[in-house]
Design an enzyme around this catalytic site. Structure first.
Site, mmCIF file in Angstrom:
data_model
loop_
_atom_site.group_PDB
_atom_site.id
_atom_site.type_symbol
_atom_site.label_atom_id
_atom_site.label_comp_id
_atom_site.label_asym_id
_atom_site.label_seq_id
_atom_site.Cartn_x
_atom_site.Cartn_y
_atom_site.Cartn_z
ATOM 1 N N HIS A 145 -0.205 21.772 -22.222
ATOM 2 C CA HIS A 145 0.155 22.338 -20.918
ATOM 3 C C HIS A 145 1.489 23.077 -20.923
ATOM 4 C CE1 HIS A 145 -2.760 19.575 -18.463
ATOM 5 N NE2 HIS A 145 -3.318 20.082 -19.567
ATOM 6 N N TYR A 265 -9.475 12.532 -16.041
ATOM 7 C CA TYR A 265 -10.416 12.468 -17.158
ATOM 8 C C TYR A 265 -11.066 11.101 -17.317
ATOM 9 C CZ TYR A 265 -8.580 17.047 -18.407
ATOM 10 O OH TYR A 265 -8.224 18.370 -18.390
#
Length: 378
Positions: A145, A265
């Site tokens: 990220h 997730y």
């Protein structure tokens, strides 16, 4: 009568299908190592960054040059490396460019997104006068990220105003930082081309806030572009679902990780499970399931017909297509229709740009990445 109606419906479907395939991809060069961004040099040449740390000049005939010298150390690994690159709007005169990358810490522990300026040598062999304009703080030990798209800001009349926007990811494990103003994680920042902080940035003078911050609450923005009227558009990866298109306004909070249309997730809810919250901005558009967006460009050319003028293009890494987004009005408004292009290529689309010739160009993300020109089909 029923047969006539069915025939008309079939012809309509075929016409729609033909419209969706109204471009012809032509590969100009192949063999890049996970290319990330393309910029357009004079005389039909290109500048392509590779995530592994190389910046290369590509001739108009597709010949790929050796890596340019002069780059600073790059922390290449995972999602990090040499990422976006753009030319200065006055490149023809000053030969200046800007690039962002994963910058290793001097201690060797951790990294962060950095933005640098440089001059391209006249012989196209190296970068000169490299200067780091901005370093994301704090540095962390992560390969995830980085965000890292650069946009040169312009006034509403289209004139450059000497400022740059840079998108910054929240580095994944530091997701809560996106809601705090004492760090650069999960932010869009706005700085001058000389690295200074503009006096009208929204948090200048606020105690405990970093003055470079323009907007906050972002996850991992890997697409950014400017509309002809000077409005910044970005998109960002959601978790499982909830990829977003946002219009970062000064001081605005876009909600991550308090709200999301996606899930974590591990299938748990993000925040309290809501998609809206007081004090945060809703997305202009969202994708669920996630398409893993990367690259972003407006169509300002009439090369592809007037129907495309003002459309927004976004690459999909996950589903290997280029999204053509029709808006309620050219260059603005809600997304009213999405068409999937280039699905037959089966390639992850990392970047999309409109060139000075009015044609569209894409980069495919692989160990044998391609630079492709999109031509209108006959």
């Amino acid at each position: 009568m029923l047969k006539i109606l069915l025939s008309l419906l079939l012809l309509s479907a075929l016409a729609a299908s033909a419209g969706a395939q109204s471009i012809r991809p032509v590969t100009l060069a192949r063999g890049f190592d996970h290319p990330w961004a393309v910029a357009f040099l004079p005389d039909g040449q290109f500048l392509v960054s590779e995530r592994s740390g190389a910046l290369r000049v590509v001739q108009a005939n597709g010949e790929i040059g050796p890596p340019l010298g002069g780059l600073p150390p790059v922390a290449a690994g995972g999602q990090g490396g040499l990422l976006d690159v753009i030319l200065d709007s006055d490149f023809a005169r000053n030969r200046s460019l800007y690039f962002c990358y994963a910058e290793p810490a001097a201690s060797g522990k951790g990294n962060s997104t950095a933005l640098a300026s440089a001059r391209l040598s006249s012989d196209l062999r190296r970068l000169e006068s490299v200067r780091v304009l901005f370093s994301q703080n704090p540095k962390v030990a992560s390969q995830l990220h980085f965000g890292c798209r650069i946009v040169e800001s312009k006034n509403a009349d289209g004139r450059p105003d000497g400022l740059l926007y840079l998108t910054l990811g929240e580095r994944y494990h530091q997701r809560d930082d996106a809601q705090s103003l004492d760090n650069h994680h999960g932010k869009v920042v706005r700085i001058g081309k000389d690295g200074r902080v503009p006096a009208d940035n929204p948090f200048v003078g606020r105690a405990g806030a970093l003055p470079e911050i323009w907007s906050l609450g972002h996850r991992n923005p890997q697409g950014a572009t400017l509309s002809p009227s000077g409005v910044l558009w970005i998109h960002e990866h959601g978790p499982m679902g909830g990829d977003e298109i946002n219009l970062p306004r000064p001081g605005a909070n876009f909600g991550w990780p308090l709200v999301s249309f996606g899930k974590n997730y591990n299938f748990t809810a993000v925040g309290d499970g809501g998609t809206a919250r007081s004090g945060t901005e809703p997305p202009l558009h969202q994708w669920t399931p996630s398409i893993a967006p990367s690259g972003m460009a407006f169509v300002t050319s009439e090369r592809y017909g007037k129907a495309w003028l003002g459309n927004l293009l976004v690459g999909s890494l996950k589903y290997t297509y280029l999204a053509r987004l029709e808006l309620a009005r050219p260059f603005e408004g809600k997304v009213v229709r999405e068409t999937r292009l280039l699905e037959a290529l089966g390639e992850r689309i990392r970047d999309v740009r409109q060139g000075p010739d009015g044609y569209l160009y894409v980069l495919t993300d692989s160990a044998n990445g391609q630079l492709i020109r999109l031509l209108p089909a006959p």
